[in-house]
Design an enzyme around this catalytic site. Structure first.
Site, PDB file in Angstrom:
ATOM      1  N   ASN A 136       0.818  -1.127  -0.006  1.00 28.70           N
ATOM      2  CA  ASN A 136       0.104   0.069  -0.100  1.00 28.70           C
ATOM      3  C   ASN A 136       0.886   1.222   0.047  1.00 28.70           C
ATOM      4  OD1 ASN A 136       0.948   0.145   2.626  1.00 28.70           O
ATOM      5  ND2 ASN A 136      -1.015   0.066   3.838  1.00 28.70           N
ATOM      6  N   GLU A 143       1.302   4.363   7.417  1.00 25.54           N
ATOM      7  CA  GLU A 143       0.488   3.881   6.579  1.00 25.54           C
ATOM      8  C   GLU A 143      -0.314   5.081   5.704  1.00 25.54           C
ATOM      9  OE1 GLU A 143       0.313   0.674   6.062  1.00 25.54           O
ATOM     10  OE2 GLU A 143      -0.277  -0.276   7.843  1.00 25.54           O
TER      11      GLU A 143
END
Ligand code: GLP
Length: 261
Positions: A136, A143
């Site tokens: 990702n 993140e």
């Protein structure tokens, strides 16, 4: 960014290890930035061979890992403290007292994060930060939508990351939900950043990092703003790049004084 495309994963490790060794030779008191995961394992294997051959001595070098799980015992075989000891400290014959991993088991996680930032500064800052990349686009455990100026802090892991890391645990429930990670601002303070990726599963994240817009949706794209960013890829990880031919041309014509491998 300097993008180097290698024929296979082992060559990625060889070229990236040569870059690390070059930075270590150029600096009087080098400090290594370490990453976990499978991506940097070939770098560590090539560095270990240099140590073995007497070409490199890391016994007095300080090192800082990017991240650690929160809520996992330090002695758990998959804690990043254990992984770094097993894959880096021992094979590279480093001094365990000089190899630091954030303390994810600390009672006061915030204080542990601040202490980690202080320790990095006191060591003189990181000379070269080794990085893998999540599917990702995460680096460390930053993140998507992590602040570009973030420092070491607690983060909640994305479900994608927990699923990707499930292979190291016996079940998904066992994968921690939180971590302590250097921030994107911390990583950007390193004097060199060196990202490695292998395999087709990383192709989209690599393309977004190198050729996409700089956006917190792909945290690694912040590296486009770093003055000395090197990205070393195998063919599969490079397969989504539009300018592949250009990167190959640039590397083939790199002036001798800039070469490190
Ligand atoms: C992990 C780590 C990252 C690593 C990434 C990719 O969860 N926190 O530092 O770069 O995910 O892992 P791998 O190299 O195993 O694909």
């Amino acid at each position: 960014m300097e993008v180097i495309i290698c024929p296979d994963a082992d060559e990625v490790g060889r070229v990236a290890a040569a870059k690390v060794a070059r930075v270590c030779a150029d600096e009087e008191r080098p400090v290594l930035g370490l990453a976990t995961g499978s991506s940097p394992l070939a770098i560590y294997a090539h560095l270990a061979a240099k140590v073995e051959a007497g070409e490199l001595d890391l016994s007095a070098v300080d090192a800082f890992a990017l991240d650690e799980y929160v809520g996992l015992d330090r002695n758990h075989p998959e804690s990043y403290a254990s992984v770094i000891a097993r894959t880096v400290t021992e094979p590279l014959r480093m001094d365990p007292a000089r190899v630091h991993v954030p303390d994810g088991a600390a009672e006061d996680v915030e204080a542990a994060a601040e202490a980690y930032e202080r320790a990095i500064s006191e060591a003189g800052g990181v000379s070269v930060q080794i990085l893998g990349i999540g599917t990702n686009g995460h680096i460390g455990f930053n993140e998507p939508t992590s602040s570009f100026s973030s420092r070491t802090r607690i983060k909640t892991l994305a479900e994608r990351t927990r699923l990707d890391n499930q292979r190291f645990f016996s079940s998904l429930e066992e994968v921690p939900t939180h971590c302590l990670t250097q921030g994107l601002g911390t990583i950007m303070d390193a004097r060199h950043v060196l990202l490695v990726a292998q395999g087709a599963a990383k192709a989209d994240a690599v393309a977004a990092t190198v050729e996409g817009p700089v956006s917190a949706v792909c945290p690694a794209s912040i590296l486009q703003h770093h003055r000395r960013a090197t990205v070393v890829l195998d063919e599969a990880a490079a397969s989504g790049l539009r300018l592949r031919g250009y990167y190959q041309h640039v590397y083939a014509h790199k002036p001798g004084w800039q070469r490190f491998a």
